[in-house]
Design an enzyme around this catalytic site. Structure first.
Site, short mmCIF file in Angstrom:
data_model
loop_
_atom_site.label_atom_id
_atom_site.label_comp_id
_atom_site.label_asym_id
_atom_site.label_seq_id
_atom_site.Cartn_x
_atom_site.Cartn_y
_atom_site.Cartn_z
N GLY A 89 0.97 -1.23 -0.05
CA GLY A 89 -0.09 -0.23 0.00
C GLY A 89 0.77 1.11 -0.04
O GLY A 89 1.93 1.35 -0.40
N ARG B 103 2.92 6.20 3.51
CA ARG B 103 2.44 6.86 4.63
C ARG B 103 1.93 5.48 5.70
O ARG B 103 2.34 5.75 6.71
CB ARG B 103 1.12 7.82 4.33
N THR B 104 1.08 4.86 4.97
CA THR B 104 0.64 3.77 6.05
C THR B 104 1.89 2.75 6.28
O THR B 104 1.79 2.22 7.47
CB THR B 104 -0.47 2.99 5.57
N GLY B 105 2.52 2.55 5.15
CA GLY B 105 3.62 1.55 5.50
C GLY B 105 4.83 2.29 6.74
O GLY B 105 5.04 1.47 7.57
N GLU C 99 5.66 -3.36 1.23
CA GLU C 99 5.73 -3.25 -0.18
C GLU C 99 4.93 -1.86 -0.50
O GLU C 99 3.66 -2.00 -0.65
CB GLU C 99 5.15 -4.47 -1.28
N CYS D 156 1.92 0.29 -8.65
CA CYS D 156 2.93 0.83 -7.88
C CYS D 156 4.31 1.28 -8.94
O CYS D 156 4.91 2.31 -8.38
CB CYS D 156 3.47 -0.16 -6.83
#
Length: 488
Positions: free
Chosen positions: A221, A224-226, A244, A278
């Site tokens: 994803g 920011r979330t990673g 990833e 991506c």
């Protein structure tokens, strides 16, 4: 409505009500409540209880279940492709290829497991040195919306193959695809508790990531979330984390002979999947001068004719919509921001149908923009940067915190060798679209694009841990004792 699958049974979520929409018509496709923290904990316990029996099965027994899953996917291929297209907006021709990738992932994962994490042995003196691998235990998989079947599958299949049990938290934008995929696993005979489905949004994800009962988390994803997950797992070396994430991917164009081939490759790199891969090219680096001007003129002319439409439109469009009306508006805002800061429109990205998440391809020259934002604009908006020399092009390509994909279009192998050596990215292509990847290769990046846990063919590496052994069938004294040891 029963939206969660926990311990082999469907049950209603008790959390926040949410919906998924067709991004073009805005019709509601799926509606349900997400999992609460208590339901997440119940699912973790179910996965923990199911783990010993699943891990103790032989590899061939687990492969048999995975093969049955492939059979189920094939049987429901049309239904699943339609579901993917309807919920994401991508054209049916493309969603059908996603289902094919899901099927192919089974054999690829088995091959990868045997090659990278199988059993190996060699004689060592009077013993045998043996390398085996064990599953981590209970792992969480967070799936993205852009490939809601294939990308979660890329974590789930190798995780199950290795003997782990799984908690699957899909994107809240594509819950229907996730539900249908889990039903295929059930049809394949996967034992209760081995795979649990936890629908929901941010609160469900936070509860799952924070649950002390998981042994690992595999995420695809946004950066920011990673990054938030990476901070959350800081100081927890006992848990495996595979991230990833995306990229601000550069595609460098040298002065090639075949301009149309270059234009086609650029379009496939920047605008396929409405720019929602991506590895899509976000920055196009073009030489200054007449040749570069001619390339851009041809690129703009062809891009302006690309068909954009609903997922089931006939004849089939090249591009569908972006994932949501909110995403479309954010991309249009990003285009306006670039133009306000000195960018020049070469081809305006437009919203041809008000109230729908359809966008036409956009191309903007940002060469004159100072302090260009190093962000991933996840959609069909391509930024052009003109360069004066090849060394400058490589420097510009590397001027990003990300490091997922980079590509070069050039007739010179020497220039490609220089580009390959100096590029900082996990995927580096030559005269091929950035969005192309080999199933027999790893998929991942460096910098803000990941945490050095490449997925795809290398997913086996983070789904099991190595166990090294020295073994012999009998316990005997060595011919010569260590100095200083007396047994008589």
């Amino acid at each position: 409505m029963s939206t969660l699958y926990i311990a082999g049974a469907w049950q209603a979520g008790q959390g926040e009500l949410f919906h998924s929409l067709n991004p073009v018509t805005l019709h509601v496709l799926w509606s349900g409540q997400g999992a609460t923290a208590e339901q997440v904990d119940h699912a973790v316990q179910a996965a923990r209880q199911a783990f010993p029996a699943w891990a103790l099965l032989s590899l061939d027994q687990r492969i048999a279940v995975l093969d049955a899953f492939a059979v189920s996917l094939k049987a429901h291929a049309d239904e699943l492709a339609n579901c993917i297209g309807e919920e994401t907006g991508k054209p049916l021709w493309e969603s059908a290829t996603e289902v094919t990738s899901m099927v192919n992932k089974i054999a690829i994962s088995v091959q990868s497991y045997r090659e990278r994490t199988g059993e190996k042995s060699a004689p060592l003196g009077d013993a045998t040195a043996v390398l085996r691998h064990k599953p981590h235990g209970v792992v969480a998989v967070f799936g993205p919306y852009n490939f809601p079947g294939h990308l979660p599958n890329g974590h789930i299949v190798p995780a199950l193959l290795a003997g782990n049990t799984v908690l699957f938290k899909p994107s809240e934008l594509t819950p229907k695809v996730a539900e249908l995929t889990v039903k295929c696993w059930i049809e394949a005979g996967l034992p209760a508790g081995v795979l649990n489905l936890l629908q929901g949004g941010r609160e469900t994800g936070i509860a799952l990531a924070a649950n002390p009962g998981i042994d690992g988390l595999f995420f695809t994803g946004s950066s920011r979330t990673g990054n938030a997950l990476h901070q959350q797992f800081a100081g927890r070396p006992d848990k495996i984390l595979a991230l990833e994430m995306g990229g601000n991917n550069p595609l460098v164009v040298d002065q090639v002979q075949d301009i149309d081939a270059a234009v086609y490759t650029i379009i496939q790199s920047a605008f396929i999947s409405a720019g929602q891969r991506c590895t899509c090219a976000r920055r196009l680096l073009v030489p200054e001068g007449d040749w570069g001007d001619a390339l851009l003129a041809r690129l703009v002319a062809v891009s302006a004719t690309l068909d954009v439409g609903a997922f089931d439109q006939q004849p089939a469009p090249f591009m569908g919509s972006v994932i949501s009306l909110e995403a479309a508006r954010a991309l249009l805002d990003a285009q306006r921001h670039l133009l306000a800061n000195g960018a020049v429109t070469l081809l305006e990205m437009r919203q041809p149908q008000p109230g729908a998440a359809l966008l036409t391809p956009g191309i903007v020259d940002v060469s004159a923009v100072a302090n260009r934002p190093d962000v991933e604009l996840f959609g069909p908006l391509l930024q052009v940067v003109r360069y004066a020399g090849f060394d400058a092009a490589i420097a510009e390509a590397n001027a990003t915190q990300y490091g997922l994909a980079a590509g070069l279009l050039s007739d010179s192998e020497a220039r490609y060798q220089q580009f390959w050596l100096q590029s900082r990215a996990g995927i580096v292509n030559w005269n091929k679209q950035l969005t192309g990847a080999a199933s027999s290769a790893p998929f991942g990046g460096v910098g803000a694009s990941g945490n050095h846990r490449a997925s795809a063919y290398y997913a086996a590496d983070y789904c099991a841990y190595p166990v090294a052994s020295l073994e012999t069938g009998s316990l005997t004294l060595p011919a010569t004792l260590t100095p200083g040891v007396r047994l008589s």
